[in-house]
Design a protein around this motif. Structure first.
Motif, short mmCIF file in Angstrom:
data_model
loop_
_atom_site.label_atom_id
_atom_site.label_comp_id
_atom_site.label_asym_id
_atom_site.label_seq_id
_atom_site.Cartn_x
_atom_site.Cartn_y
_atom_site.Cartn_z
N VAL A 190 43.42 -37.97 -31.32
CA VAL A 190 42.21 -37.81 -30.50
C VAL A 190 42.00 -36.34 -30.15
CG1 VAL A 190 41.15 -38.42 -28.29
CG2 VAL A 190 42.28 -40.18 -29.65
N LEU A 191 43.07 -35.62 -29.85
CA LEU A 191 42.94 -34.19 -29.56
C LEU A 191 42.43 -33.43 -30.78
CD1 LEU A 191 43.34 -31.84 -27.61
CD2 LEU A 191 45.71 -31.70 -28.40
N VAL A 192 42.97 -33.74 -31.95
CA VAL A 192 42.48 -33.11 -33.18
C VAL A 192 41.02 -33.52 -33.41
CG1 VAL A 192 42.73 -33.01 -35.70
CG2 VAL A 192 44.74 -32.81 -34.24
N GLY A 193 40.66 -34.75 -33.04
CA GLY A 193 39.27 -35.19 -33.14
C GLY A 193 38.35 -34.30 -32.32
N MET A 227 36.06 -37.19 -30.63
CA MET A 227 37.06 -38.12 -30.09
C MET A 227 36.65 -39.57 -30.34
SD MET A 227 38.42 -36.26 -26.58
CE MET A 227 37.02 -36.75 -25.63
N VAL A 228 35.36 -39.86 -30.16
CA VAL A 228 34.87 -41.22 -30.43
C VAL A 228 35.09 -41.58 -31.89
CG1 VAL A 228 32.79 -42.67 -30.51
CG2 VAL A 228 33.17 -41.14 -28.56
N LEU A 229 34.71 -40.68 -32.77
CA LEU A 229 34.89 -40.90 -34.21
C LEU A 229 36.37 -41.09 -34.54
CD1 LEU A 229 33.12 -39.01 -37.04
CD2 LEU A 229 35.57 -39.30 -37.11
N ALA A 230 37.23 -40.27 -33.97
CA ALA A 230 38.66 -40.36 -34.26
C ALA A 230 39.21 -41.73 -33.86
CB ALA A 230 39.42 -39.24 -33.54
N VAL A 231 38.82 -42.22 -32.70
CA VAL A 231 39.29 -43.54 -32.25
C VAL A 231 38.77 -44.63 -33.19
CG1 VAL A 231 39.10 -45.24 -30.40
CG2 VAL A 231 39.64 -42.86 -29.86
#
Length: 158
Positions: free
Chosen positions: A19-22, A77-81
């Motif tokens: 999420v942080l990388v996102g 972050m939304v996309l990563a999740v």
């Protein structure tokens, strides 16, 4: 010997990293891919909106580029999740499609009216084409960022 709890802890650390990388990939993708695509459209006179704008935004006066980079990180972050289980080309393609659709729809039907602008660029096809193009470029950038830096080497999504 590892216990189930430690495995779950490792999974939690992996998800936090993901999420942080996102967020980071989303913010950087705005500056590189989103605004890069906007610069190409501006150079070909498809849009009159200047890329890399530092004009202050309302109500806090934050430079526009920093504002959209922040929101690109939030969307990242939304996309990563949403795509935590995808890898490689599937992740990149899903990110590109996500970018073309979801941030564009929110910009058209939520953000524009809040700013007193017409929804969906007034439904003019040329104006409507800009959002999916620059946001798909953003999605491509974040997909590449997540694919390259989101997982520790050897980690497979579970």
């Amino acid at each position: 010997m590892r216990t189930h709890m430690l495995d779950r802890g490792d999974e939690g650390a992996w998800l936090l990293r993901w999420v942080l990388v996102g967020f980071i990939a989303g913010a950087l993708s705005v500056v590189i891919f989103h605004q890069g695509a906007a610069a190409v459209l501006y150079a070909f006179e498809v849009t009159k909106r200047t890329p890399f704008s530092l004009q202050p935004t309302q109500p806090f006066g934050v430079p526009q580029l920093l504002s959209i980079a922040f929101w690109g990180g939030v969307w990242g972050m939304v996309l990563a999740v949403m795509f935590a289980r995808l890898e490689h080309a599937r992740l990149i393609v899903a990110s590109l499609v996500f970018g073309a659709i979801f941030p564009t729809l929110v910009a058209w039907f939520v953000v524009a009216p809040l700013k007193g602008q017409p929804m969906a660029g007034g439904f003019a096809p040329a104006a409507m084409a800009i959002g999916p193009i620059v946001n798909a470029a953003w999605g491509l950038g974040i997909g590449i960022g997540l694919a390259l830096f989101g997982r520790p080497r050897g980690h497979r999504p579970g």
